[in-house]
Design a protein around this motif. Structure first.
Motif, PDB file in Angstrom:
ATOM      1  N   GLY A 263       0.823  -1.207   0.000  1.00  0.00           N
ATOM      2  CA  GLY A 263       0.000   0.000   0.000  1.00  0.00           C
ATOM      3  C   GLY A 263       0.855   1.255   0.000  1.00  0.00           C
ATOM      4  O   GLY A 263       0.536   2.236  -0.685  1.00  0.00           O
ATOM      5  N   ALA A 264       1.964   1.223   0.740  1.00  0.00           N
ATOM      6  CA  ALA A 264       2.829   2.404   0.784  1.00  0.00           C
ATOM      7  C   ALA A 264       3.408   2.691  -0.597  1.00  0.00           C
ATOM      8  O   ALA A 264       3.411   3.834  -1.060  1.00  0.00           O
ATOM      9  CB  ALA A 264       3.951   2.183   1.803  1.00  0.00           C
ATOM     10  N   VAL A 265       3.883   1.614  -1.259  1.00  0.00           N
ATOM     11  CA  VAL A 265       4.448   1.824  -2.596  1.00  0.00           C
ATOM     12  C   VAL A 265       3.365   2.317  -3.555  1.00  0.00           C
ATOM     13  O   VAL A 265       3.587   3.246  -4.345  1.00  0.00           O
ATOM     14  CB  VAL A 265       5.101   0.525  -3.115  1.00  0.00           C
ATOM     15  N   ALA A 266       2.172   1.718  -3.452  1.00  0.00           N
ATOM     16  CA  ALA A 266       1.089   2.139  -4.344  1.00  0.00           C
ATOM     17  C   ALA A 266       0.694   3.592  -4.075  1.00  0.00           C
ATOM     18  O   ALA A 266       0.352   4.338  -4.990  1.00  0.00           O
ATOM     19  CB  ALA A 266      -0.124   1.221  -4.163  1.00  0.00           C
ATOM     20  N   TRP A 267       0.762   3.977  -2.797  1.00  0.00           N
ATOM     21  CA  TRP A 267       0.412   5.356  -2.427  1.00  0.00           C
ATOM     22  C   TRP A 267       1.408   6.343  -3.046  1.00  0.00           C
ATOM     23  O   TRP A 267       1.022   7.347  -3.641  1.00  0.00           O
ATOM     24  CB  TRP A 267       0.425   5.483  -0.900  1.00  0.00           C
ATOM     25  N   ILE A 268       2.692   6.015  -2.937  1.00  0.00           N
ATOM     26  CA  ILE A 268       3.705   6.884  -3.542  1.00  0.00           C
ATOM     27  C   ILE A 268       3.514   6.902  -5.054  1.00  0.00           C
ATOM     28  O   ILE A 268       3.611   7.947  -5.706  1.00  0.00           O
ATOM     29  CB  ILE A 268       5.123   6.386  -3.188  1.00  0.00           C
ATOM     30  N   GLU A 269       3.204   5.736  -5.609  1.00  0.00           N
ATOM     31  CA  GLU A 269       3.001   5.652  -7.053  1.00  0.00           C
ATOM     32  C   GLU A 269       1.894   6.604  -7.494  1.00  0.00           C
ATOM     33  O   GLU A 269       2.026   7.330  -8.472  1.00  0.00           O
ATOM     34  CB  GLU A 269       2.645   4.231  -7.458  1.00  0.00           C
ATOM     35  N   ARG A 270       0.779   6.592  -6.734  1.00  0.00           N
ATOM     36  CA  ARG A 270      -0.339   7.431  -7.143  1.00  0.00           C
ATOM     37  C   ARG A 270       0.068   8.896  -7.139  1.00  0.00           C
ATOM     38  O   ARG A 270      -0.367   9.670  -7.966  1.00  0.00           O
ATOM     39  CB  ARG A 270      -1.531   7.191  -6.222  1.00  0.00           C
ATOM     40  N   ARG A 271       0.933   9.269  -6.203  1.00  0.00           N
ATOM     41  CA  ARG A 271       1.354  10.661  -6.157  1.00  0.00           C
ATOM     42  C   ARG A 271       2.389  10.985  -7.235  1.00  0.00           C
ATOM     43  O   ARG A 271       2.403  12.080  -7.790  1.00  0.00           O
ATOM     44  CB  ARG A 271       1.895  10.993  -4.771  1.00  0.00           C
ATOM     45  N   ALA A 272       3.251  10.025  -7.517  1.00  0.00           N
ATOM     46  CA  ALA A 272       4.336  10.312  -8.468  1.00  0.00           C
ATOM     47  C   ALA A 272       3.867  10.171  -9.919  1.00  0.00           C
ATOM     48  O   ALA A 272       4.400  10.834 -10.799  1.00  0.00           O
ATOM     49  CB  ALA A 272       5.517   9.374  -8.207  1.00  0.00           C
ATOM     50  N   THR A 273       2.891   9.318 -10.166  1.00  0.00           N
ATOM     51  CA  THR A 273       2.482   9.103 -11.559  1.00  0.00           C
ATOM     52  C   THR A 273       1.009   9.433 -11.734  1.00  0.00           C
ATOM     53  O   THR A 273       0.307   8.776 -12.493  1.00  0.00           O
ATOM     54  CB  THR A 273       2.744   7.643 -12.010  1.00  0.00           C
ATOM     55  N   PHE A 274       0.580  10.496 -11.042  1.00  0.00           N
ATOM     56  CA  PHE A 274      -0.821  10.934 -11.119  1.00  0.00           C
ATOM     57  C   PHE A 274      -1.250  11.205 -12.555  1.00  0.00           C
ATOM     58  O   PHE A 274      -2.421  11.159 -12.877  1.00  0.00           O
ATOM     59  CB  PHE A 274      -0.999  12.219 -10.307  1.00  0.00           C
TER      60      PHE A 274
END
Lengths: 284, 310, 260
Positions: A263-274
């Motif tokens: 979830g943490a990686v996915a959360w960062i992903e959502r912010r970095a590749t919005f």
């Protein structure tokens, strides 16, 4: 029999509630999106509890969730120690080392079309191999403590991460590269401003695969020798001693750690590749 | 793929070359210990002194003994040719002598692993496809199952493996085939599920609308549009799935007590301190994985060509 | 340099080696584009109009003849950032906001922070995108995206603008508006513009000179100096002069096509 009946009735009721929620007016609300799977999960727990109690299943075969929760609460200290040994030391350090090594390797080999063409098929092949099997070898090389677990994780995450990053770096289209050329942009500028951002969705894909592999690697490696702590150690000895409720508590920790990590990686992903279509759809 | 054969071979040659180079520093200490015991002149003379020196210094100090590092019976890192010979000894040579099904033969153990992998793959693929169809057609299933499917993959199955095996023994299930298949199905179903959801949803709205103008039934649009459209996705995820199924089987063979299967060979090699046996079993597992993925790859090409998609 | 042409091609040849044998993309092209001119290249697919623009931009290497841009080779001109290039697709980076996209060339070329901000604001105003700085490309319409990509090409001090079918993917109504805006922009900035298009009305409406090309091998069949005034309202497209030029372009295109 009362327990079984209760569990089954709860199941049916929850299922009907979910149907109403999912097809109802508010089905696109964030709250409903969380409530539906949550209710499904709770239903599973209730069914499990009800069936175990109602059918009087031996706790050696399958303890009820409530019993697992009691054990969990009673042995938090052990669980925390195991978590630190396996997840924080073994899995996370291996994940960090393996992923950054693969990332840097990808950037280096990406400069050579020859190497890229040769390494991609090999990397894809290696990523499909059952690499967990090298755990005993690495344990014999690096000793029983967490370093050998980190080493197993490094090897396991390296190739999926490498392959994804190399593919991501090739993702730019000809027009975008031409544009950078008309600006007379150098290699580093093109890398930083175009190719790395364009590669991010692939990099995160690799990272997400690596999170699950990291936990698997760290736990399996403990089956081949570890100090007297660690989740894999506790599970294998717990199974042998028929302390199944403790094993389930460890599994709960592993599940929470795995979900939180992913979830943490996915959360960062959502912010970095919005900006990426896969992240945009549905939220717009 | 064919165009990059030269590159691939070069990379493989480089890997093998690095492997051979790594053997000397990895094994030099063991080699020197053995040489010291057999009375040879070793610099520095005792193991304790050598422990303080880095491997490259030991190699420089004992150039004549480096060759020993490539000929150990129990090397820390065997050479590729040692692994190859061990593999041949336990497969081809045993087969030639008619002992392919001996308990010492990797053909036998490979077969055990392959069988479980196959059942796990079948089970996992069926589960993956069924759940995918449910998710595509039912909003409730989509909303309630999908998050848990993702969470199920973040739970390290290996944590469950020993317990699945013990519990199934408690329940009186004979042998390990079923628990192993369950573990491998658990790892295998997810890529299939994700790929099939993507594939079944891949038809464009205009294609679905076209079928609606024909007043096609749900079943018709499923079999005439969604299923064919999902085939390329299916094969891609089957290739990932079978590799995952093999990992699951081997993990299922690792916990103590296993006696057959490649995972068990790795375990036994570890317990008896015979690294060559571990390496040979690993090589066999790699060959098995490569073979399975290749078979699916060929099936994919043939199918897609017949469907006119490739 | 004075009155030296901005772009000058002499006997330009370019042959692509493809799997199906050599393709003669450009054949013996000689052409001068002067400062402040608006030159359109028109012709069917494969006539080499885009290839010509790409040679000028040093994105393709000619196999014969010579080109100069501002009196130097295309490669030197590119390194001196002598031109801005607008592609058929806007090609904005989705991870950058509109302002961020326009700022991209400025960052690469090492402008100071303050100057970046000043220039971004100025060119966005020029293409009427003020207020959209913080939006992301995928939140804008196709026409607005293409305006942003023109702003990106205008942001630095290139005096040549090379445009490769910039409005090809847009609908007629949006295209009309952008054509009008482009003329106004050209008037204001005095840039030299090379413009590739498929559309006869667009070419006639925009250009001071129209280069008609034909394929296999790609060559120039006609060069038409437009008699239209520099001040051009959209209605000029119904005037007899306009129709006469359009007719001549059509004739040129037909002549190039006569044997296929």
């Amino acid at each position: 029999m009362g327990w079984v009946a209760f569990a089954l009735i709860f199941w049916v009721a929850a299922w009907l509630a979910n149907i109403r929620l999912a097809n109802g007016r508010w089905s696109n609300r964030q709250a409903v999106r969380i409530a539906v799977p949550l209710l499904f999960g709770i239903t599973l727990l209730v069914l499990w509890e009800g069936l175990v109690r109602g059918l009087e299943v031996s706790p050696v075969i399958l303890p009820a969730p409530s019993r697992v929760a009691q054990t969990f609460a009673a042995s938090t200290e052990t669980l925390w120690g195991d978590f630190r040994q396996t997840v924080l030391k073994g899995a996370l350090s291996g994940f960090a080392i393996g992923c950054s090594a693969a990332f840097l390797t990808a950037i280096i080999i990406d400069r050579s079309a020859f190497l890229t063409a040769g390494l991609l098929p090999v990397g894809n092949f290696v990523a499909a191999l059952p690499i967990v099997g090298i755990a005993p070898i690495l344990v014999s090389w690096f000793g029983f403590d967490w370093q050998s677990k980190a080493a197993v994780v490094v090897v396991m995450v390296f190739f999926p991460m490498l392959v994804n990053t190399v593919q991501g770096l090739r993702e730019t289209d000809a027009m975008q590269r031409d544009l950078m050329r008309t600006y007379a942009a150098g290699y580093v500028q093109t890398l930083l401003k175009l190719r790395l951002p364009a590669a991010l969705p692939f990099v995160f894909n690799g990272l997400k695969i690596a999170t699950t592999l990291a936990l698997i690697g760290a736990i399996v490696a403990e089956y081949f020798g570890s100090p007297t702590r660690g989740m894999g150690f506790r599970i294998s000895t717990g199974v042998g001693a028929l302390a199944i409720d403790l094993v389930w508590a460890e599994i709960a920790v592993a599940a929470m750690a795995g979900t939180a990590f992913y979830g943490a990686v996915a959360w960062i992903e959502r912010r970095a590749t919005f900006w990426h279509p896969s992240q945009r759809s549905g939220s717009r | 793929m064919r165009g990059s054969l030269v590159q691939v071979l070069t990379v493989l040659a480089a890997i093998v070359g690095l492997w051979y180079l790594a053997v000397a520093p990895m094994n030099i200490r063991v080699a020197l210990d053995l040489a010291e015991r057999s009375g040879a002149q070793v610099v520095p003379a005792t193991a304790a002194e050598r422990q303080a020196r880095p491997a490259w210094q030991l190699m420089l100090a004992n150039p004549g003994l480096i060759a020993q590092a490539y000929r150990l019976d129990r090397p820390r890192l065997p050479t590729p040719d040692q692994v190859g010979r061990e593999l041949w000894k336990t497969t081809g040579r045993m087969a030639l002598r008619g002992r392919a099904w001996s308990k010492r033969s990797l053909i036998y153990h490979g077969w055990v692993t392959l069988r479980s992998t196959f059942w796990g793959f079948l089970l996992g693929t069926a589960a993956g496809i069924l759940i995918a169809v449910a998710i595509v057609y039912s909003r409730v299933a989509d909303m309630s199952l999908m998050p848990w499917a993702i969470i199920s993959q973040t739970v390290p199955i290996v944590a469950l493996a020993p317990m699945i095996i013990v519990v199934s023994a408690q329940l009186g299930i004979q042998g390990r085939a079923l628990p192993k298949a369950i573990i491998s199905a658990y790892l295998c179903y997810f890529p299939v599920l994700v790929g099939m959801v993507k594939g079944l949803r891949s038809p464009a709205p205009s294609q679905l609308d076209l079928l609606r103008t024909y007043d096609a039934t749900g079943l018709q649009s499923f079999f005439k549009l969604r299923v064919p459209a999902s085939i390329p996705y299916l094969f891609t995820s089957l290739k990932v799935g079978i590799a995952a199924a093999l990992v699951g089987t081997i993990v299922g063979e690792l916990p103590t007590g296993a006696i057959s299967g490649l995972g068990a060979r790795i375990l036994i090699g570890d317990q008896f301190g015979t690294p060559l046996a571990i390496w040979a079993a690993l090589a066999a597992a790699a060959i098995l994985a490569g073979g399975l993925v290749t078979v699916l790859d060929i099936a994919q090409r043939l199918t897609l060509r017949r469907m006119g998609m490739a | 340099m004075g009155s030296a042409p901005a772009i000058s091609a002499r006997n330009l040849d370019l042959v692509f080696q493809t799997r199906d044998g050599p393709v003669h993309a450009l054949s013996d092209i000689s052409l001068d584009i002067h400062r402040g001119e608006f030159v359109s290249f028109i012709g069917p697919s494969g006539c080499g109009k885009t290839t010509f623009l790409r040679v000028v931009a040093d994105l393709e290497q000619p196999t014969g003849g010579s080109v100069t841009v501002n009196g130097v080779s295309p490669a030197e001109a590119r390194r001196a950032r002598a031109y801005g290039y607008v592609f058929q697709a806007a090609g904005l980076y989705p991870w950058r906001s509109i302002a961020g996209n326009v700022r991209l060339p400025l960052e690469i070329m090492g402008y100071s922070r303050a100057e970046q901000a000043e220039r971004v604001a100025r060119v966005l105003e020029l293409v009427e995108l003020t207020g959209f700085e913080k939006k992301f490309p995928w939140q804008l319409s196709g026409g607005m995206q293409q305006r942003a990509s023109i702003a990106r090409a205008l942001a630095f001090d290139a005096d040549i603008l090379l445009m490769d079918e910039p409005f090809g993917a847009l609908d007629e109504i949006v295209r009309d508006r952008l054509n009008e805006e482009l003329l106004r922009l050209w008037e204001k900035t005095g840039k030299t513009i090379g413009f590739v298009t498929h559309s006869i009305p667009e070419a006639v409406y925009l250009s001071t000179r129209i280069v008609v090309m034909s394929p296999r091998p790609g060559r120039v069949t006609d060069v038409i100096d437009s008699p239209l005034p520099r001040e051009r309202p959209l209605e000029i497209r119904d005037s007899p002069e306009f129709l006469k030029v359009a007719h001549r372009v059509r004739e040129g295109l037909r002549a190039g096509h006569s044997y296929d």
